[in-house]
Design an enzyme around this catalytic site. Structure first.
Site, mmCIF file in Angstrom:
data_model
loop_
_atom_site.group_PDB
_atom_site.id
_atom_site.type_symbol
_atom_site.label_atom_id
_atom_site.label_comp_id
_atom_site.label_asym_id
_atom_site.label_seq_id
_atom_site.Cartn_x
_atom_site.Cartn_y
_atom_site.Cartn_z
ATOM 1 N N GLY A 28 0.991 -1.211 -0.003
ATOM 2 C CA GLY A 28 0.140 -0.169 -0.027
ATOM 3 C C GLY A 28 1.025 1.262 -0.030
ATOM 4 O O GLY A 28 1.776 1.481 0.955
ATOM 5 N N ASP A 67 -8.423 -5.692 0.554
ATOM 6 C CA ASP A 67 -7.642 -6.818 0.084
ATOM 7 C C ASP A 67 -6.734 -7.303 1.281
ATOM 8 O O ASP A 67 -6.345 -8.305 1.736
ATOM 9 C CB ASP A 67 -6.578 -6.712 -1.184
ATOM 10 C CG ASP A 67 -7.836 -6.096 -2.253
ATOM 11 O OD1 ASP A 67 -8.820 -7.096 -2.569
ATOM 12 O OD2 ASP A 67 -7.394 -5.312 -2.782
ATOM 13 N N ARG A 108 -19.972 12.563 13.562
ATOM 14 C CA ARG A 108 -20.476 12.240 12.605
ATOM 15 C C ARG A 108 -21.898 11.317 12.592
ATOM 16 O O ARG A 108 -22.605 11.045 11.641
ATOM 17 C CB ARG A 108 -19.461 11.552 11.433
ATOM 18 C CG ARG A 108 -18.500 12.687 10.823
ATOM 19 C CD ARG A 108 -17.371 11.890 10.294
ATOM 20 N NE ARG A 108 -16.446 13.124 9.778
ATOM 21 C CZ ARG A 108 -15.458 12.406 9.200
ATOM 22 N NH1 ARG A 108 -15.101 11.594 8.901
ATOM 23 N NH2 ARG A 108 -14.473 13.756 8.722
#
Length: 535
Positions: free
Chosen positions: A9, A213, A271
């Site tokens: 990543g 993944d 949120r």
């Protein structure tokens, strides 16, 4: 190919880890399935939290308190304390490597208030904060000569089992350009692959690459997952495209209005509360809008230029003069790979950082502005610790044989007759999850969704790829992503069904109260799919 540390990543978490592992003396290779500048980090627009007090009085203690309150009792106080105490140093480090933060009139880093914060704490660069951090990190990696190999899709983590201990010794990846399997050996591997919001298909702010993944592969390697039921819905995505409109718009003074022009909630609540308030209005048949017209064109173009461009491009409206139609969609996954205080999983040598990891700092609801902070603070920690770990491990086996094993798996998929479209199944899953595993949930709807997932899993042998080629076979990669998402869908649902209460982003209409006596603990999923709870 062998190195000391392999990082999977190349978003913010991966690049910060790479810089710090490199500076700790490790040979580092970064593998990414796309390109670093396309990472989800660029979507973190609002800012990065640090109690600098540049825009008013603030403190580390207040930052800790706000984070713990937003987390609804599920954050680990020691981890939150570490995160918030390291925040000032993290922002100073970013400033030192060239992140172009917006500035006050006296040249201090500009800060704004985000939801759930008691002070203007989010350091920002217009409404491009994540993008500018990401580009600066990428430039830094290039200047240090860190090797970054793109278009490498993660297949599996390769592990060694001995004396009841599992340790990582490398990774297998698919080179998308050549279609060949490649093996990278390393005693330390850092997973920085992002979250799994793409299970919601079109009902998410995330890019098509947020398919979980690394999380699914870590689970197969023996790592534990935790808090998978907690998925944050961002209150303000564009109604028709699900493109994110940053919390910075509300932090700057934007209003939320229903169809008759009423403000129906405090826009700067956490949120989860704002998302539920919008959802309730929508259930009444109301349309919901974000209004920033009163801020004025000059302010919008200076502080919120991206939000204006996105609204014009995707909704064909100009927020300088028009209301922005919005809806809540899946945005951030609080759950992920269970890590310890050193950022390592229960698989020795396998570290995780960023949205794919659970450092127990977000709990049941992430505080806005803490995601960028998390990837800097724990990215620095993971890079340093992975480097140290690698120095004490000797190579003890040849893992090149895994090339043949993984190649056979891929050949089998290519040769399978495709009788059921996995693309259609992914869309079906997204719609089911948005309706049944979304902002408000109940047990019957969750069980229905789980049954649907099991039916789709039963149909997997009938799925395959139409493209039989090896070079740039995106059809194959998307099928592998679908299989990973399907695996994670099951863990999300098992965890959501087991948690018979409402806490933060997990709101059960059939159990609307928090139940601390039973559930003030983290849900844990092991590789067998068993759900348990641990403090």
């Amino acid at each position: 190919m062998r190195s000391d540390v392999v990082i999977i990543g190349a978003g913010g978490a991966g690049l910060v880890s790479a810089i710090n592992a490199h500076e700790s003396g490790a040979k580092v290779i970064v593998l990414t399935k796309e390109y670093p500048t396309r990472s989800q980090t660029c979507m973190a627009q609002g800012g990065i939290n640090a109690a600098l007090s540049n825009a008013g009085e603030d403190s580390v203690e207040a930052h800790i308190k706000n984070t713990l309150k937003a987390a609804h009792g599920l954050a680990q106080e020691s981890a939150v304390k570490f995160l918030c105490e390291e925040a000032i140093g993290a922002v100073e480090w970013l400033d030192s490597i060239g992140v172009p933060f917006s500035r006050t009139k006296d040249s201090k880093i500009a800060q704004r208030t985000l939801g759930g914060a008691s002070a203007a704490r989010a350091c920002y660069a217009q409404d491009y904060t994540g993008l500018k951090i990401l580009h600066t990190l990428y430039d830094r990696c290039l200047s240090l000569g860190i090797e970054i190999l793109d278009e490498r899709y993660l297949l599996e983590f390769i592990t060694n089992k001995s004396e009841n201990k599992v340790s990582v010794c490398g990774v297998s990846v698919l080179n998308k350009r050549s279609g060949e399997v490649e093996i990278y050996e390393a005693p330390s591997v850092i997973v920085a692959t992002g979250g799994y919001s793409k299970i919601f298909h079109k009902h998410t702010t995330n890019s098509s690459s947020s398919t979980g993944d690394g999380i699914a592969s870590a689970l197969r390697a023996g790592a534990r997952l935790s808090d998978m039921e907690f998925i944050q819905f961002h209150p303000t995505a564009l109604k028709n495209s699900s493109i994110l409109i940053s919390e910075s718009a509300r932090g700057a003074g934007g209003y939320l209005l229903n169809s008759i022009g009423e403000r129906f909630t405090n826009e700067l609540l956490p949120r989860d509360e704002v998302a539920r308030a919008i959802y309730d209005e929508m259930q009444k048949g109301e349309d919901v809008f974000l209004d920033i017209r009163h801020l004025g064109e000059a302010f919008i173009d200076e502080e919120l230029p991206q939000e204006r461009k996105l609204a014009i491009l995707y909704e064909n409206i100009d927020p300088v003069s028009d209301l922005i139609p919005i809806k809540p969609v899946a945005h951030y996954t609080m759950g992920g790979i269970e890590v310890d205080s050193e950022s390592m999983t229960n698989v020795m040598g396998l570290f995780a950082v960023g949205e794919c990891a659970n450092h127990k700092v977000h709990g049941a609801n992430r505080l806005g502005g803490n995601s960028l902070l998390e990837l800097i603070v724990f990215g620095r920690q993971a890079g340093n610790n992975a480097s140290k770990y690698a120095k004490n491990v000797k190579k003890d086996e040849n893992i090149s044989l895994h090339v043949e094993v993984e190649s056979e798996v891929l050949d089998k998929i290519r040769n399978c007759t495709c009788r059921v479209s996995f693309y259609e199944k992914h869309k079906l899953i997204g719609d089911i999850f948005y309706k049944n595993v979304g902002i408000k949930r109940d047990k019957k709807e969750l069980i229905f969704a789980l049954d649907e997932i099991y039916k789709i899993k039963d149909d997997l042998p009938l799925m395959g790829v139409d493209d039989k080629s090896k070079i740039y076979n995106n059809n194959l990669v998307e099928f592998l992503e679908f299989k990973n998402m399907l695996e994670l869908c099951e863990t999300v649902l098992l965890s959501a069904i087991a948690r018979g209460e409402s806490r933060g982003a997990h709101f059960r209409v059939d159990a609307p109260s928090e139940n601390d006596a039973i559930f003030k603990a983290h849900s844990i999923v092991d590789e067998s799919g068993r759900v348990s709870y641990e403090n």
